[in-house]
Enzyme design. Structure first.
Site, mmCIF file in Angstrom:
data_model
loop_
_atom_site.group_PDB
_atom_site.id
_atom_site.type_symbol
_atom_site.label_atom_id
_atom_site.label_comp_id
_atom_site.label_asym_id
_atom_site.label_seq_id
_atom_site.Cartn_x
_atom_site.Cartn_y
_atom_site.Cartn_z
ATOM 1 N N SER A 141 -62.704 52.115 51.162
ATOM 2 C CA SER A 141 -63.230 53.102 52.101
ATOM 3 C C SER A 141 -64.674 53.496 51.842
ATOM 4 C CB SER A 141 -62.339 54.342 52.111
ATOM 5 O OG SER A 141 -62.227 54.888 50.818
ATOM 6 N N HIS B 45 -58.747 51.579 57.253
ATOM 7 C CA HIS B 45 -59.995 51.196 57.928
ATOM 8 C C HIS B 45 -59.921 49.820 58.592
ATOM 9 C CE1 HIS B 45 -62.009 54.673 56.204
ATOM 10 N NE2 HIS B 45 -61.309 54.410 55.123
ATOM 11 N N LYS C 71 -58.106 57.327 62.547
ATOM 12 C CA LYS C 71 -59.402 56.655 62.469
ATOM 13 C C LYS C 71 -59.589 55.815 63.737
ATOM 14 C CE LYS C 71 -59.663 57.555 57.637
ATOM 15 N NZ LYS C 71 -59.213 57.261 56.285
#
Ligand SMILES: *Cc1c(COP(=O)(O)O)cnc(C)c1O
Length: 395
Positions: free
Chosen positions: A178, A206, A246
């Protein structure tokens, strides 16, 4: 006096350039936001596809609230598990090619719950040294023995696995690291797990929505060879976790794995059992988000173009870009105060990039963590490139 101790500690952090502070957004999440009545071009959200303020998600959330109310009112195991939750779990499992999936309220809670449910006293957790803080906390909470290996050092991991004779073995890793943006060697990690009969727990916070065919995530990066089913990514040894706040643009997380693993989590993951379910309206919004992700090839192609543009544009700065192919593009500054000063100089120019300092990253590796989103335009990226060149000349 306890307050004096706290104030002393805070003053000391401030003197070292380490004090953390929040800024309040006065507009929805987007590359173009207003903070303190001033407009900013922002490069620090994880809203990689620009879905957080997407009209179709907003409409699905409104419709979901109309249909299902504002709150879940109970934990999933009591009376808080609603039809949209179940539908979302089924869709997510199919999307990532696993037999079953389970929703958690946040990625942090998913990590705590999975590691604590699958590893305990007598077991061993193996962890990359730069894993996300929530994975680090998870292994401590589990009370299993902990062995950390140097970042991406497979030889050291193999050694540690070979030394461990008893108990269950669980290798845990970020799929996209990250703070660095680089990719874990998942296929090689899986080979090691097979050799030493260990589980592989992959945190794809991610990667989900961004990487792999149709945004299915890090397990789908290489297309499977013909006739090999889903390829190595479908190994039953892999327990997959992805967050939904996200790229998916809403909130929450899910774990996808074999049915027996999911049933074990339902029974033993405390952060699942002892917490109120997320509002069913969020699940309704996420069903819409999943559809936008599946149809999002154009968004992902644009994001890829921005990454190439930024890397080319910043290649001649005095500070190196870290080796990353993802939307996380950290510029390595080194010194804490210089990283902070650069972040502030950008802010004075109306550009917001977060300075990341220890203990989030190792000492001496303070950085500007630039994140790109499909909602950025090429002109947005050009503005950041220009501003960083100006600052490089001044420094
Ligand atoms: C953001 C993040 C989490 C936590 O997810 P939340 O849903 O924000 O709690 C976990 N792991 C990684 C690698 C992350 O980047």
């Amino acid at each position: 006096m306890i307050f004096q101790q706290l104030e002393h500690d805070l003053d000391e952090r401030a003197a070292r350039g380490l004090l953390r502070q929040r800024r309040t957004l006065e507009t929805p999440q987007s590359p173009h936001i207003i903070v303190d009545s001033k407009p900013y071009l922002a490069f620090c959200s994880n809203d990689y596809l620009g879905l957080a303020n997407h009209p179709q998600l907003i409409a699905a959330l409104q419709q979901g609230a109309q249909e299902w109310g504002a709150g879940a009112g109970a934990a999933h195991l009591v009376s808080g598990h609603f039809a949209p939750h179940q539908q979302l779990e089924d869709r997510l499992a199919a999307f990532v090619g696993k037999p079953a999936a389970l929703l958690f309220s946040t990625g942090y809670m998913a990590n705590l719950g999975v590691v604590q449910a699958l590893a305990g006293k007598g077991d061993t957790v193996f962890a990359d040294k730069i894993n996300h803080a929530s994975l680090n906390d998870a292994m401590l909470l589990s009370r299993a023995a902990v062995k950390r290996y140097r970042h991406a050092d497979l030889a050291q991991l193999a050694q540690l696995l070979a030394q461990t004779k008893n108990g269950r073995k669980l290798v845990i890793t970020d799929a996209v690291f990250s703070m660095d943006g680089d990719l874990a060697l998942l296929r090689e990690l899986l080979d090691l797990c097979e050799r030493f009969d260990a589980w592989l727990y992959v945190d794809d916070a991610h990667g989900f929505g961004v990487l792999g065919q149709q945004g299915r995530g890090s397990l789908f990066q290489a297309p499977p060879p013909k006739g090999e089913g889903l390829g190595w990514g479908s190994s039953p040894r892999i327990i997959y976790m992805a967050t939904l706040g996200k790229a998916a643009g809403v909130s929450g997380a899910f774990v996808a794995a074999e049915q027996a693993v999911i049933d074990t989590l339902v029974n033993h993951a405390n952060s699942y059992v002892y917490t109120t379910a997320a509002p069913p309206a969020l699940a309704a919004a996420l069903l819409q988000s999943l559809q936008l992700i599946e149809q999002g090839d154009a968004l992902r192609a644009h994001l890829h173009d921005l990454i190439v543009q930024l890397r080319n544009g910043l290649s001649d700065l005095p500070w190196p870009l870290m080796p990353s192919e993802t939307a996380i593009q950290p510029l390595l500054i080194g010194d804490n105060r210089q990283a902070l000063a650069l972040s502030e100089a950008l802010r004075a120019r109306g550009i917001w990039v977060a300075a990341i300092r220890p203990p989030t990253v190792p000492q001496g590796t303070a950085r500007l963590r630039i994140t790109l989103s499909a909602a950025h335009s090429a002109a947005d990226a050009e503005r950041l490139i220009g501003a960083l060149h100006e600052l490089a000349q001044e420094s």
